[in-house]
Design a protein around this motif. Structure first.
Motif, short mmCIF file in Angstrom:
data_model
loop_
_atom_site.label_atom_id
_atom_site.label_comp_id
_atom_site.label_asym_id
_atom_site.label_seq_id
_atom_site.Cartn_x
_atom_site.Cartn_y
_atom_site.Cartn_z
N TYR A 41 39.17 4.13 32.55
CA TYR A 41 37.74 4.34 32.33
C TYR A 41 37.14 3.25 31.44
N LEU A 42 37.98 2.43 30.82
CA LEU A 42 37.50 1.37 29.93
C LEU A 42 37.25 0.05 30.65
N VAL A 43 37.71 -0.08 31.88
CA VAL A 43 37.57 -1.36 32.59
C VAL A 43 36.43 -1.27 33.61
N PRO A 44 35.74 -2.39 33.86
CA PRO A 44 34.58 -2.36 34.74
C PRO A 44 34.91 -2.14 36.21
N GLU A 45 36.12 -2.47 36.64
CA GLU A 45 36.51 -2.32 38.05
C GLU A 45 37.84 -1.57 38.14
N PRO A 46 37.86 -0.27 37.88
CA PRO A 46 39.13 0.46 37.82
C PRO A 46 39.92 0.46 39.12
N PHE A 47 39.26 0.48 40.26
CA PHE A 47 40.00 0.49 41.53
C PHE A 47 40.67 -0.86 41.80
N THR A 48 40.07 -1.93 41.33
CA THR A 48 40.70 -3.25 41.43
C THR A 48 41.97 -3.28 40.58
N VAL A 49 41.90 -2.70 39.40
CA VAL A 49 43.07 -2.64 38.51
C VAL A 49 44.19 -1.82 39.16
N VAL A 50 43.85 -0.70 39.75
CA VAL A 50 44.86 0.13 40.43
C VAL A 50 45.50 -0.65 41.58
N ASP A 51 44.71 -1.36 42.35
CA ASP A 51 45.27 -2.19 43.43
C ASP A 51 46.24 -3.23 42.88
N GLU A 52 45.89 -3.85 41.76
CA GLU A 52 46.78 -4.82 41.13
C GLU A 52 48.09 -4.15 40.71
N MET A 53 47.99 -2.99 40.08
CA MET A 53 49.18 -2.27 39.61
C MET A 53 50.10 -1.93 40.77
N ILE A 54 49.54 -1.49 41.87
CA ILE A 54 50.34 -1.13 43.05
C ILE A 54 51.07 -2.36 43.57
N GLY A 55 50.43 -3.51 43.54
CA GLY A 55 51.07 -4.73 44.02
C GLY A 55 52.28 -5.13 43.21
N TYR A 56 52.26 -4.87 41.91
CA TYR A 56 53.39 -5.23 41.04
C TYR A 56 54.56 -4.28 41.16
N TRP A 57 54.30 -3.10 41.69
CA TRP A 57 55.34 -2.07 41.80
C TRP A 57 56.30 -2.42 42.92
N HIS A 58 57.58 -2.43 42.63
CA HIS A 58 58.61 -2.74 43.61
C HIS A 58 58.71 -1.61 44.62
N PRO A 59 58.66 -1.88 45.92
CA PRO A 59 58.59 -0.81 46.92
C PRO A 59 59.82 0.10 46.97
N THR A 60 60.94 -0.32 46.44
CA THR A 60 62.12 0.54 46.45
C THR A 60 62.24 1.36 45.16
N ALA A 61 61.30 1.17 44.27
CA ALA A 61 61.33 1.92 43.01
C ALA A 61 60.99 3.38 43.27
N GLU A 62 61.50 4.22 42.42
CA GLU A 62 61.23 5.65 42.52
C GLU A 62 59.85 5.96 41.99
N SER A 63 59.12 6.78 42.72
CA SER A 63 57.78 7.17 42.30
C SER A 63 57.83 8.53 41.61
N ARG A 64 57.20 8.64 40.46
CA ARG A 64 57.13 9.92 39.73
C ARG A 64 55.71 10.13 39.29
#
Length: 65
Positions: A41-64
């Motif tokens: 809620y503190l960043v001007p483009e939160p959905f852009t930040v979420v997209d960036e975070m998803i890109g850094y996440w390794h696809p074989t990592a466990e999701s919790r």
């Protein structure tokens, strides 16, 4: 705030990077865990930040949630 985190949580397994959350300096699929606690809620483009975070996440990592 970052200075306090470095001072209070320094160890060999922790690193802090200051940057624009919309364009962080990491390669895709770098991390096995990515999190953001009460900050979107503190960043001007939160959905852009979420997209960036998803890109850094390794696809074989466990999701919790």
């Amino acid at each position: 705030m970052l200075d306090m985190a470095v001072r209070d949580n320094r160890n060999s397994h922790t690193a802090y990077v200051r940057g624009d959350a919309r364009r962080l300096p990491f390669d895709d699929n770098t991390f096995h865990a990515v999190c953001c606690y009460a900050a979107l809620y503190l960043v001007p483009e939160p959905f852009t930040v979420v997209d960036e975070m998803i890109g850094y996440w390794h696809p074989t990592a466990e999701s919790r949630s």
